[in-house]
Enzyme design. Sequence first.
Site, PDB file in Angstrom:
ATOM      1  CB  CYS A 109       6.352  -6.734   0.598  1.00  0.00           C
ATOM      2  SG  CYS A 109       4.665  -6.508   1.157  1.00  0.00           S
ATOM      3  CD  GLU A 163      -3.044  -3.589   4.715  1.00  0.00           C
ATOM      4  OE1 GLU A 163      -4.044  -4.175   5.134  1.00  0.00           O
ATOM      5  OE2 GLU A 163      -2.805  -3.362   3.516  1.00  0.00           O
ATOM      6  CG  HIS A 215       2.104  -3.349   3.060  1.00  0.00           C
ATOM      7  ND1 HIS A 215       1.726  -3.651   1.776  1.00  0.00           N
ATOM      8  CD2 HIS A 215       0.966  -3.126   3.758  1.00  0.00           C
ATOM      9  CE1 HIS A 215       0.413  -3.626   1.710  1.00  0.00           C
ATOM     10  NE2 HIS A 215      -0.076  -3.311   2.893  1.00  0.00           N
ATOM     11  CB  CYS A 251       1.065  -5.973  -6.291  1.00  0.00           C
ATOM     12  SG  CYS A 251       0.850  -7.372  -5.200  1.00  0.00           S
ATOM     13  CG  ASP A 285      -0.293  -2.811  -4.082  1.00  0.00           C
ATOM     14  OD1 ASP A 285       0.201  -3.946  -4.259  1.00  0.00           O
ATOM     15  OD2 ASP A 285      -0.336  -2.262  -2.965  1.00  0.00           O
ATOM     16  CB  SER A 286      -2.719  -6.664  -3.282  1.00  0.00           C
ATOM     17  OG  SER A 286      -1.712  -6.174  -2.420  1.00  0.00           O
TER      18      SER A 286
HETATM   19  N1  DGL Z   1       1.123  -5.631  -2.309  1.00  0.00           N
HETATM   20  C1  DGL Z   1       1.630  -6.861  -1.772  1.00  0.00           C
HETATM   21  C2  DGL Z   1       3.069  -7.065  -2.263  1.00  0.00           C
HETATM   22  O1  DGL Z   1       3.759  -6.136  -2.603  1.00  0.00           O
HETATM   23  C3  DGL Z   1       1.612  -6.913  -0.265  1.00  0.00           C
HETATM   24  C4  DGL Z   1       0.278  -7.168   0.341  1.00  0.00           C
HETATM   25  C5  DGL Z   1      -0.382  -8.439  -0.117  1.00  0.00           C
HETATM   26  O2  DGL Z   1      -0.050  -9.540   0.351  1.00  0.00           O
HETATM   27  O3  DGL Z   1      -1.252  -8.317  -0.955  1.00  0.00           O
HETATM   28  O4  DGL Z   1       3.515  -8.182  -2.297  1.00  0.00           O
END
Ligand code: DGL
Length: 290
Positions: free
Chosen positions: A209, A177, A211, A69, A6-7
């Site tokens: 997403c 976050e 989050h 992600c 993931d990012s």
């Molecule tokens: N992990 C990213 C997503 O699911 C969210 C955070 C980001 O913008 O990197 O899109």
Amino acid sequence: MIGIFDSGIGGLTVAKAIKKVLPSYDLVYFGDTARVPYGNKSDDLIKQYALEDAKFLISKGAKIIIVACNTASSVALDYLRSNFDIPIFGVIEPAVRGALEATVNGNIGVIGTRATINSKVFEKLLKNFDLLKQNKKIDKNVNVPAFMRKQGISPVKDKMKINIFSQSAPLLVPLTEEGHLNRPETIKIIKYYISPLKMKQIDTLILGCTHYPLLKDLIQTKMKNTTLIDSAVYIAEDLRKYLSANIDIDRSLSKRKCENYYVSDLTLHTQNIVQKFLGKKINLEYVKLN
Ligand code: DGL
């Protein structure tokens, strides 16, 4: 090993869901905390990052990759699949399946990062689903998941007209976050993002997403009669089914209950947020890519 990236650390919820259905399988997770967020980067940069993330997981022994992600799944999935010859799964297709199963009136909403929403991946998938239902030619550039091609969803759902309404919700990422999970400012911003979707009378909302599932309860209070779709549950289910149907790949995966979690930047804040995300402490290891 099953590799998951993931990012950042939001994808840990995907790792948790996979661990729940495949408890003995070894996992290696990479969270690119040094370069998060991906959601406001260009497609080319997202592809480059995704490629580096996948390479790292493969160097650690991953034989299958889950792109946890949503942004990387939307923008870089085909690119990754063309670069590696191991199975690579994203989280978009499972979320679409979940939404199609859940909707009653056919109006589905999606919230995601700017890159995810701009990619129009949800609209493209559903358009192909529509064409398939009408026995028309599909857009070959859009990968069609097996569930659409083979069995559809259900005879009733397959006849239903599906409308998709999407909305980028970038501010929800930093709020999550920062741990502002139940604060007035978060409620205000959620309302701002979902009110155009409410006007479209959606009955199902994809949390597109990593989050957003952390804000699920809060979003649900503002959308009482809407089913919220968290792709983590569906990707875990899809993976389990895939492995039971692909014995050779399943055999190539080690099953010693090992879990390794790597991040490209490690701070106390990250550790605290992880604890909030998962409800428990895990050991994060710092790694420098390249
Ligand atoms: N992990 C990213 C997503 O699911 C969210 C955070 C980001 O913008 O990197 O899109």
